[in-house]
Design a protein around this motif. Structure first.
Motif, PDB file in Angstrom:
ATOM      1  N   ARG A  73       6.866  -0.487  -8.135  1.00 30.54           N
ATOM      2  CA  ARG A  73       6.058  -1.672  -8.444  1.00 30.54           C
ATOM      3  C   ARG A  73       4.919  -1.826  -7.435  1.00 30.54           C
ATOM      4  O   ARG A  73       3.771  -2.099  -7.806  1.00 30.54           O
ATOM      5  CB  ARG A  73       6.931  -2.925  -8.436  1.00 30.54           C
ATOM      6  CG  ARG A  73       6.165  -4.204  -8.774  1.00 30.54           C
ATOM      7  CD  ARG A  73       7.043  -5.433  -8.675  1.00 30.54           C
ATOM      8  NE  ARG A  73       7.440  -5.730  -7.305  1.00 30.54           N
ATOM      9  CZ  ARG A  73       6.640  -6.359  -6.433  1.00 30.54           C
ATOM     10  NH1 ARG A  73       5.417  -6.726  -6.782  1.00 30.54           N
ATOM     11  NH2 ARG A  73       7.062  -6.614  -5.209  1.00 30.54           N
ATOM     12  N   LEU A  74       5.227  -1.648  -6.154  1.00 29.71           N
ATOM     13  CA  LEU A  74       4.198  -1.780  -5.124  1.00 29.71           C
ATOM     14  C   LEU A  74       3.127  -0.709  -5.279  1.00 29.71           C
ATOM     15  O   LEU A  74       1.932  -0.987  -5.128  1.00 29.71           O
ATOM     16  CB  LEU A  74       4.842  -1.685  -3.735  1.00 29.71           C
ATOM     17  CG  LEU A  74       5.759  -2.841  -3.340  1.00 29.71           C
ATOM     18  CD1 LEU A  74       6.448  -2.536  -2.016  1.00 29.71           C
ATOM     19  CD2 LEU A  74       4.984  -4.147  -3.250  1.00 29.71           C
ATOM     20  N   LEU A  75       3.548   0.511  -5.584  1.00 27.13           N
ATOM     21  CA  LEU A  75       2.591   1.594  -5.779  1.00 27.13           C
ATOM     22  C   LEU A  75       1.662   1.290  -6.948  1.00 27.13           C
ATOM     23  O   LEU A  75       0.451   1.544  -6.890  1.00 27.13           O
ATOM     24  CB  LEU A  75       3.342   2.905  -6.015  1.00 27.13           C
ATOM     25  CG  LEU A  75       2.542   4.211  -6.015  1.00 27.13           C
ATOM     26  CD1 LEU A  75       1.770   4.364  -4.716  1.00 27.13           C
ATOM     27  CD2 LEU A  75       3.469   5.388  -6.227  1.00 27.13           C
ATOM     28  N   GLY A  76       2.210   0.716  -8.009  1.00 26.70           N
ATOM     29  CA  GLY A  76       1.404   0.387  -9.178  1.00 26.70           C
ATOM     30  C   GLY A  76       0.488  -0.800  -8.964  1.00 26.70           C
ATOM     31  O   GLY A  76      -0.468  -0.990  -9.724  1.00 26.70           O
ATOM     32  N   ALA A  77       0.754  -1.615  -7.933  1.00 31.74           N
ATOM     33  CA  ALA A  77      -0.057  -2.811  -7.689  1.00 31.74           C
ATOM     34  C   ALA A  77      -1.129  -2.609  -6.628  1.00 31.74           C
ATOM     35  O   ALA A  77      -2.044  -3.413  -6.511  1.00 31.74           O
ATOM     36  CB  ALA A  77       0.855  -3.971  -7.264  1.00 31.74           C
ATOM     37  N   ALA A  78      -1.039  -1.529  -5.858  1.00 32.85           N
ATOM     38  CA  ALA A  78      -1.899  -1.356  -4.692  1.00 32.85           C
ATOM     39  C   ALA A  78      -3.372  -1.190  -5.060  1.00 32.85           C
ATOM     40  O   ALA A  78      -3.712  -0.551  -6.048  1.00 32.85           O
ATOM     41  CB  ALA A  78      -1.432  -0.144  -3.887  1.00 32.85           C
ATOM     42  N   ASP A  79      -4.230  -1.776  -4.225  1.00 38.62           N
ATOM     43  CA  ASP A  79      -5.675  -1.570  -4.351  1.00 38.62           C
ATOM     44  C   ASP A  79      -6.102  -0.265  -3.682  1.00 38.62           C
ATOM     45  O   ASP A  79      -7.030   0.402  -4.123  1.00 38.62           O
ATOM     46  CB  ASP A  79      -6.445  -2.724  -3.690  1.00 38.62           C
ATOM     47  CG  ASP A  79      -6.403  -3.997  -4.512  1.00 38.62           C
ATOM     48  OD1 ASP A  79      -6.356  -3.902  -5.738  1.00 38.62           O
ATOM     49  OD2 ASP A  79      -6.423  -5.086  -3.903  1.00 38.62           O
ATOM     50  N   VAL A  80      -5.434   0.066  -2.565  1.00 42.08           N
ATOM     51  CA  VAL A  80      -5.778   1.250  -1.778  1.00 42.08           C
ATOM     52  C   VAL A  80      -4.492   2.023  -1.477  1.00 42.08           C
ATOM     53  O   VAL A  80      -3.483   1.422  -1.082  1.00 42.08           O
ATOM     54  CB  VAL A  80      -6.478   0.873  -0.454  1.00 42.08           C
ATOM     55  CG1 VAL A  80      -6.815   2.126   0.348  1.00 42.08           C
ATOM     56  CG2 VAL A  80      -7.742   0.060  -0.729  1.00 42.08           C
ATOM     57  N   VAL A  81      -4.530   3.331  -1.670  1.00 43.82           N
ATOM     58  CA  VAL A  81      -3.393   4.204  -1.379  1.00 43.82           C
ATOM     59  C   VAL A  81      -3.833   5.197  -0.311  1.00 43.82           C
ATOM     60  O   VAL A  81      -4.710   6.036  -0.550  1.00 43.82           O
ATOM     61  CB  VAL A  81      -2.923   4.953  -2.642  1.00 43.82           C
ATOM     62  CG1 VAL A  81      -1.742   5.857  -2.319  1.00 43.82           C
ATOM     63  CG2 VAL A  81      -2.551   3.975  -3.747  1.00 43.82           C
ATOM     64  N   ILE A  82      -3.241   5.093   0.878  1.00 41.57           N
ATOM     65  CA  ILE A  82      -3.567   5.976   1.996  1.00 41.57           C
ATOM     66  C   ILE A  82      -2.398   6.939   2.157  1.00 41.57           C
ATOM     67  O   ILE A  82      -1.265   6.509   2.386  1.00 41.57           O
ATOM     68  CB  ILE A  82      -3.787   5.171   3.285  1.00 41.57           C
ATOM     69  CG1 ILE A  82      -4.851   4.078   3.048  1.00 41.57           C
ATOM     70  CG2 ILE A  82      -4.198   6.085   4.436  1.00 41.57           C
ATOM     71  CD1 ILE A  82      -4.967   3.084   4.175  1.00 41.57           C
ATOM     72  N   HIS A  83      -2.658   8.220   2.029  1.00 43.14           N
ATOM     73  CA  HIS A  83      -1.555   9.158   1.945  1.00 43.14           C
ATOM     74  C   HIS A  83      -1.827  10.452   2.697  1.00 43.14           C
ATOM     75  O   HIS A  83      -2.969  10.865   2.901  1.00 43.14           O
ATOM     76  CB  HIS A  83      -1.253   9.477   0.477  1.00 43.14           C
ATOM     77  CG  HIS A  83      -2.386  10.159  -0.234  1.00 43.14           C
ATOM     78  ND1 HIS A  83      -2.522  11.522  -0.295  1.00 43.14           N
ATOM     79  CD2 HIS A  83      -3.457   9.637  -0.898  1.00 43.14           C
ATOM     80  CE1 HIS A  83      -3.618  11.822  -0.986  1.00 43.14           C
ATOM     81  NE2 HIS A  83      -4.206  10.700  -1.361  1.00 43.14           N
ATOM     82  N   ASP A  84      -0.749  11.082   3.087  1.00 42.38           N
ATOM     83  CA  ASP A  84      -0.787  12.413   3.670  1.00 42.38           C
ATOM     84  C   ASP A  84      -1.221  13.400   2.584  1.00 42.38           C
ATOM     85  O   ASP A  84      -0.917  13.227   1.406  1.00 42.38           O
ATOM     86  CB  ASP A  84       0.616  12.763   4.181  1.00 42.38           C
ATOM     87  CG  ASP A  84       0.633  14.052   4.988  1.00 42.38           C
ATOM     88  OD1 ASP A  84       0.469  15.119   4.370  1.00 42.38           O
ATOM     89  OD2 ASP A  84       0.837  13.985   6.211  1.00 42.38           O
TER      90      ASP A  84
END
Length: 261
Positions: free
Chosen positions: A211-222
């Motif tokens: 749910r959090l992943l689907g709601a995020a405005d920005v995804v900072i990832h490796d």
């Protein structure tokens, strides 16, 4: 990975070919007419020359295959009832809360499954959902004035429309609160949340993490995070690769969430 691209196609006032007999063909005619299309029952008529879509509902296989070939040769996209291998597109089970439409499809695997899922959703989504959509459409000008920045505007809407928000779409009467919300609305910066991945399989995400992943405005990832995980985020979410996150012992994704998520 999805195998079909869901689209909403405007056919109001436009010709649509429907060929066949019996209940299946009649259902397709009703479907086209409900969407404002003009039904034509002959591939050869001049009036149907501008048709982009064709529904083929013959019971006889040879006749169906012949008309499918003719329609495709004329440049039409074809749906052939109960013949998924011949279809360019499939018809979903539709939940109508106009102007909100929810389409449930299975890629032709099981119309019965799509129908039962739609019936479950019917019980969840109030009739007032369409009124909320119309109210938000009418308020577009005020919304842009109140929140000139697109990102700020999106965060404000996310917070208002989330579960328990002032415009919660599953609560009857939300449409009547749009004007009052705009009079006093304010967007607040959202929090950042870190998710530690257990594997490359998105099914290993918890319900909360998904749910959090689907709601995020920005995804900072490796850079090692696989696309299958990242595809669970919104298509319009900003993505950033953070080399500083690289740790051999664990793989993380940092999410910046809208207020109220």
């Amino acid at each position: 990975m999805i195998e079909t691209l869901p689209l909403f196609h405007r056919i109001s006032g436009r010709p649509v070919v429907v060929l066949g007999e019996g209940d299946a063909a009649e259902a397709k005619r009703r479907l086209v007419e409900r969407a404002g299309g003009v039904v034509h029952a002959d591939l050869g008529t001049g009036a149907a020359a501008g048709a982009r879509l064709a529904f083929i509902a013959h019971e006889d296989d040879a006749r169906a295959q012949a008309d499918v070939a003719a329609a495709k040769a004329a440049g039409m996209l074809v749906n052939a009832t109960d013949r998924p291998a011949l279809c360019d597109f499939t018809v979903p089970s539709i939940l109508d809360r106009s102007p909100v439409l929810v389409a449930v499809g299975t890629g032709g695997a099981s119309a019965g499954l799509a129908k039962q899922l739609r019936l479950r959703l019917e019980a969840l989504l109030p009739q007032s959902l369409g009124s909320l959509a119309s109210a938000l459409q009418s308020a577009r000008g005020r919304l842009r004035e109140r929140f000139p920045d697109a990102g700020e505007r999106r965060r404000a809407l996310d917070a208002a429309l989330t579960a328990g928000g002032v415009l919660d779409p599953l609560v009857t009467g939300s449409a009547e609160r749009v004007d009052g919300w705009l009079d006093g609305a304010g967007a607040q910066a959202g929090e950042c949340v870190e998710i530690t991945l257990r594997s490359d399989d998105p099914d290993d995400l918890t319900l909360r993490e998904a749910r959090l992943l689907g709601a995020a405005d920005v995804v900072i990832h490796d850079s090692r995070v696989v696309p299958a995980i990242l595809n669970r985020a919104r298509a319009d979410a900003e993505r950033r690769i953070d080399g500083a996150q690289r740790r051999p012992d664990r793989l993380t994704v940092v999410l910046r969430l809208p207020a109220g998520a």
